[in-house]
Design a protein around this motif. Structure first.
Motif, PDB file in Angstrom:
ATOM      1  N   THR A   1      42.269  22.674  38.849  1.00 64.01           N
ATOM      2  CA  THR A   1      43.523  22.412  38.124  1.00 64.01           C
ATOM      3  C   THR A   1      44.497  21.643  39.016  1.00 64.01           C
ATOM      4  OG1 THR A   1      43.177  24.490  36.976  1.00 64.01           O
ATOM      5  CG2 THR A   1      45.359  23.520  36.777  1.00 64.01           C
TER       6      THR A   1
ATOM      7  N   SER B   1      38.789  27.493  39.933  1.00 62.11           N
ATOM      8  CA  SER B   1      39.687  27.104  38.827  1.00 62.11           C
ATOM      9  C   SER B   1      41.003  26.557  39.350  1.00 62.11           C
ATOM     10  CB  SER B   1      40.031  28.291  37.928  1.00 62.11           C
ATOM     11  OG  SER B   1      38.982  29.137  37.765  1.00 62.11           O
TER      12      SER B   1
ATOM     13  N   ARG C   1      29.948  34.952  25.700  1.00 61.12           N
ATOM     14  CA  ARG C   1      29.967  36.373  25.409  1.00 61.12           C
ATOM     15  C   ARG C   1      28.560  36.828  25.015  1.00 61.12           C
ATOM     16  NH1 ARG C   1      34.427  35.030  26.949  1.00 61.12           N
ATOM     17  NH2 ARG C   1      36.398  35.284  25.836  1.00 61.12           N
TER      18      ARG C   1
ATOM     19  N   CYS D   1      43.240  35.473  31.255  1.00 55.51           N
ATOM     20  CA  CYS D   1      43.062  35.376  32.699  1.00 55.51           C
ATOM     21  C   CYS D   1      43.902  36.443  33.402  1.00 55.51           C
ATOM     22  CB  CYS D   1      43.480  33.989  33.181  1.00 55.51           C
ATOM     23  SG  CYS D   1      43.370  33.853  34.968  1.00 55.51           S
TER      24      CYS D   1
ATOM     25  N   HIS E   1      35.959  24.407  29.927  1.00 55.68           N
ATOM     26  CA  HIS E   1      35.357  25.738  29.884  1.00 55.68           C
ATOM     27  C   HIS E   1      34.633  25.973  28.554  1.00 55.68           C
ATOM     28  CE1 HIS E   1      34.886  29.893  30.984  1.00 55.68           C
ATOM     29  NE2 HIS E   1      35.538  30.326  29.921  1.00 55.68           N
TER      30      HIS E   1
ATOM     31  N   ALA F   1      33.601  29.351  26.762  1.00 58.66           N
ATOM     32  CA  ALA F   1      33.672  30.810  26.881  1.00 58.66           C
ATOM     33  C   ALA F   1      32.338  31.390  26.431  1.00 58.66           C
ATOM     34  CB  ALA F   1      34.818  31.337  26.033  1.00 58.66           C
TER      35      ALA F   1
ATOM     36  N   LEU G   1      45.716  22.126  31.867  1.00 55.03           N
ATOM     37  CA  LEU G   1      44.648  23.043  31.452  1.00 55.03           C
ATOM     38  C   LEU G   1      44.073  22.668  30.090  1.00 55.03           C
ATOM     39  CD1 LEU G   1      45.888  26.565  32.588  1.00 55.03           C
ATOM     40  CD2 LEU G   1      44.354  24.982  33.707  1.00 55.03           C
TER      41      LEU G   1
ATOM     42  N   GLY H   1      38.917  32.373  41.508  1.00 51.47           N
ATOM     43  CA  GLY H   1      40.236  31.848  41.846  1.00 51.47           C
ATOM     44  C   GLY H   1      40.188  30.465  42.443  1.00 51.47           C
TER      45      GLY H   1
HETATM   46  C1  HEM Z   1      44.287  27.602  37.380  1.00 49.76           C
HETATM   47  C2  HEM Z   1      43.533  28.640  37.639  1.00 49.76           C
HETATM   48  C3  HEM Z   1      42.855  29.499  36.594  1.00 49.76           C
HETATM   49  C4  HEM Z   1      42.533  29.202  35.302  1.00 49.76           C
HETATM   50  C5  HEM Z   1      42.767  27.902  34.547  1.00 49.76           C
HETATM   51  C6  HEM Z   1      41.910  30.371  34.735  1.00 49.76           C
HETATM   52  C7  HEM Z   1      41.468  30.456  33.417  1.00 49.76           C
HETATM   53  C8  HEM Z   1      40.868  31.572  32.879  1.00 49.76           C
HETATM   54  C9  HEM Z   1      40.385  31.667  31.528  1.00 49.76           C
HETATM   55  C10 HEM Z   1      40.462  30.551  30.486  1.00 49.76           C
HETATM   56  C11 HEM Z   1      39.853  32.885  31.356  1.00 49.76           C
HETATM   57  C12 HEM Z   1      39.198  33.416  30.090  1.00 49.76           C
HETATM   58  C13 HEM Z   1      37.755  32.984  30.079  1.00 49.76           C
HETATM   59  C14 HEM Z   1      37.014  33.268  28.803  1.00 49.76           C
HETATM   60  O1  HEM Z   1      37.597  33.679  27.821  1.00 49.76           O
HETATM   61  O2  HEM Z   1      35.809  33.018  28.819  1.00 49.76           O
HETATM   62  C15 HEM Z   1      39.993  33.598  32.619  1.00 49.76           C
HETATM   63  C16 HEM Z   1      39.556  34.875  32.848  1.00 49.76           C
HETATM   64  C17 HEM Z   1      39.684  35.518  34.061  1.00 49.76           C
HETATM   65  N1  HEM Z   1      40.303  35.040  35.193  1.00 49.76           N
HETATM   66 FE1  HEM Z   1      41.169  33.231  35.428  1.00 49.76          FE
HETATM   67  N2  HEM Z   1      41.849  31.339  35.699  1.00 49.76           N
HETATM   68  C18 HEM Z   1      42.435  30.854  36.849  1.00 49.76           C
HETATM   69  C19 HEM Z   1      42.607  31.512  38.037  1.00 49.76           C
HETATM   70  C20 HEM Z   1      42.224  32.808  38.272  1.00 49.76           C
HETATM   71  C21 HEM Z   1      42.444  33.517  39.499  1.00 49.76           C
HETATM   72  C22 HEM Z   1      43.201  32.973  40.712  1.00 49.76           C
HETATM   73  C23 HEM Z   1      41.879  34.751  39.342  1.00 49.76           C
HETATM   74  C24 HEM Z   1      41.811  35.889  40.310  1.00 49.76           C
HETATM   75  C25 HEM Z   1      42.584  36.066  41.300  1.00 49.76           C
HETATM   76  C26 HEM Z   1      41.325  34.814  38.002  1.00 49.76           C
HETATM   77  C27 HEM Z   1      40.693  35.907  37.471  1.00 49.76           C
HETATM   78  C28 HEM Z   1      40.214  35.990  36.172  1.00 49.76           C
HETATM   79  C29 HEM Z   1      39.521  37.153  35.658  1.00 49.76           C
HETATM   80  C30 HEM Z   1      39.204  38.438  36.422  1.00 49.76           C
HETATM   81  C31 HEM Z   1      39.181  36.862  34.326  1.00 49.76           C
HETATM   82  C32 HEM Z   1      38.386  37.733  33.356  1.00 49.76           C
HETATM   83  C33 HEM Z   1      39.295  38.567  32.503  1.00 49.76           C
HETATM   84  C34 HEM Z   1      38.528  39.581  31.675  1.00 49.76           C
HETATM   85  O3  HEM Z   1      37.359  39.853  31.931  1.00 49.76           O
HETATM   86  O4  HEM Z   1      39.140  40.138  30.739  1.00 49.76           O
HETATM   87  N3  HEM Z   1      41.556  33.618  37.387  1.00 49.76           N
HETATM   88  N4  HEM Z   1      40.621  32.764  33.529  1.00 49.76           N
END
Ligand code: HEM
Length: 508
Positions: free
Chosen positions: A303, A299, A378, A441, A374, A376, A368, A296
């Motif tokens: 941003t 990112s 896997r 996300c 980023h 990604a 973004l 959190g």
């Molecule tokens: C501006 C802020 C954020 C951006 C731009 C962002 C962006 C992303 C992106 C692009 C992914 C997918 C990554 C991938 O496919 O490899 C992702 C996954 C994730 N994000 Fe965020 N994120 C942000 C903030 C947060 C926050 C605040 C949290 C938690 C409180 C969070 C928790 C997660 C989790 C747990 C996943 C994994 C989902 C999964 O395993 O299915 N993110 N995020």
């Protein structure tokens, strides 16, 4: 227990730096040499049509560029191979890089591709406590995701927003009535505080010194993430020891807050309480707080820094943003204007933050696109599968750089230009700022609300202008550094802002 014993051992090691360096560096070099000389599975020739073309580099030569200049490495390798999919080796691991319209659709929708295994191996910049933040069982991960959804329900978020605004007001007060700040230093600190408030415990969020200490430790995790400790996580290199110590210290802070809460019998109104009331085991509570704080804070802070940098360098959008916030306040808060900005913004209901801010929505989306470097990651944990006709063997790692779509001039003409007025492409997977397909996300509701509330407060509180070292508006500004895979930071000091408070705050 084992970890704690090992850390005690490390601490006594680290006191004797010279001995440690020799003791660690020599075996490191030997092991790396052995790994280098050992044939990799990439040497097995397989000329079948479906096998992605191999990068003509030795396994060892790809390590540094993959970790240090990933954007340049992947872009130039796609060009060199002349293909949309290629493979290379990181030591003995096969990594397949994919791109293109069909490639990204297959990447985001393939069943066997697992984000957790991919990220854990190839990223490394997370706290490393096995069972708590790494090597998590699928059951624990899905429990953490479930709790994250509860922590973002409307009730909880509505109570949280005034606290986020209060924290931000407190930090902005420390900036005084006027001054100069570096957006890429001050803004991540601000968002670290609000993220701790949102995801952890009041006992931590209320203690500014403790939050600063935590931020320092998370920054150290970023700094100590080297190729060696990512590829050979079991090997006691100096970076691995540094990472382990930082993780243990983060663990101590979070665990102490949990203990305090349980022993005091106090019922807090925060995310820790949601976790404790759910009856989760301690590992889930610790994993949630320690793991999600890094996701959190990093990112959202990155941003926010870029969004403000773009606003400061695009005055026409800054005026639109200020007008939108003023309209929001006048539509939803009947409080007299003599109230503080914090009080006025706290009166805006969550539905309005989410539904009535089209300018902010467009600005966040565009930020973004341009400033999220980023890749990604896997791992194929299922049987062999195919991406755009290319075979992805079971066990292989697969990476997809967001630059393939977000900096693609066919989809986004003049792709480096920040332009929130761009029309949105209807093509599937043409925008993946919050992920796509089966991995999106899970914290985006919170992230968007944090960005909107804190940046609105900043715009109402301060008049500001970009300045260079001599106090003038800079002639040119650097663009996001996509080779900095974690924070995409520009050179230090390149986005300095001179600010003054819009109205005198008598409480200062
Ligand atoms: C501006 C802020 C954020 C951006 C731009 C962002 C962006 C992303 C992106 C692009 C992914 C997918 C990554 C991938 O496919 O490899 C992702 C996954 C994730 N994000 Fe965020 N994120 C942000 C903030 C947060 C926050 C605040 C949290 C938690 C409180 C969070 C928790 C997660 C989790 C747990 C996943 C994994 C989902 C999964 O395993 O299915 N993110 N995020």
């Amino acid at each position: 227990m084992l970890i704690i014993g090992f850390l005690a051992l490390c601490r006594s090691f680290l006191a004797e730096r010279a001995t440690t360096s020799v003791a660690i560096t020599v075996p490191s070099v030997v092991v790396l040499l052995l790994l280098w000389l050992r044939p990799t599975d990439g040497d097995d020739s397989d000329d079948s049509e479906a096998t992605p073309i191999k990068l003509p580099e030795w396994g060892i030569l790809t390590i540094k560029p993959f970790f240090r200049t990933r954007f340049d490495f992947l872009s130039s390798s796609f060009e060199l191979c002349g293909k949309s999919i290629f493979q290379f080796n990181l030591l003995r691991n096969t990594v397949i890089a994919v791109s293109g319209e069909v490639g990204r659709k297959d990447f985001f929708t393939s069943k066997g591709l697992d984000i957790n295994e991919g990220f854990a191996f190839l990223s490394g910049a997370i706290p490393m406590l096995p069972g708590v933040t790494s090597d998590l069982q699928a059951r624990r991960i899905s429990m953490i995701h479930k709790r994250l959804s509860t922590a973002q329900n409307s009730d909880h978020l509505s109570r949280l927003l005034p606290r986020i605004l209060a924290d931000s007001t407190g930090i902005m007060r420390t900036w005084g009535n006027s001054g100069t700040l570096d957006l890429f230093d001050s803004v991540p600190k601000l968002f670290f505080q609000t993220t701790v408030r949102a995801l952890a415990a009041t006992e931590i969020a209320d203690d500014a010194a403790l939050v600063a200490r935590l931020k320092e430790l998370y920054d150290r995790l970023d700094e100590t993430t080297t190729p060696t400790c990512v590829l050979l996580p079991w090997f006691p290199s100096p970076s691995m020891l540094g990472k382990l110590l930082a993780s243990k210290r983060i663990y101590d802070i979070v665990n102490h807050a949990i203990e305090l809460r349980i022993q005091s019998g106090r019922h807090g109104d925060d995310t820790l309480q949601i976790l404790l009331d759910s009856g989760d085991d301690r590992m889930v509570v610790l994993g949630f707080i320690m793991g999600l704080l890094v996701a959190g804070a990093r990112s959202t802070g990155t941003t926010a820094s870029w969004l403000l940098a773009f606003l400061e360098s695009h005055p026409e959008w800054k005026y639109k943003a200020i007008a939108e916030v003023e309209q929001l306040v006048s539509d939803h808060s009947s409080l007299p204007l003599s109230n503080s900005h914090e009080t006025q913004l706290s009166a805006v209901p969550i539905e309005a933050w989410e539904g009535n801010m089209p300018v902010f929505d467009a600005m966040i989306r565009e930020t973004l696109r341009v400033a999220q470097p980023h890749t990604a990651m896997r791992r194929n944990i299922g049987p062999d599968t195919y991406i755009n006709g290319a075979r992805i063997p079971s066990g292989a790692y697969v990476v997809y750089p967001f630059s393939d779509v977000h900096l693609n001039s066919a989809l986004y003409p003049d792709p480096w230009r920040w332009d929130p007025a761009r029309s949105e492409s209807k093509m599937p997977f043409s925008y993946v700022g919050w992920g796509g397909g089966k991995t999106v996300c899970l914290g985006q509701r919170l992230a968007k609300l944090e960005l909107k509330t804190v940046i609105s407060l900043y715009l109402l509180e301060f008049k500001s202008d970009l300045v260079d070292g001599s106090g003038r508006r800079p002639d040119s500004l650097p663009r996001p550094n996509w080779n900095d895979a974690l924070t995409c930071k520009p050179p230090s000091g390149s986005y300095m802002v001179e600010y003054s408070r819009r109205k005198t705050d008598f409480s200062l």
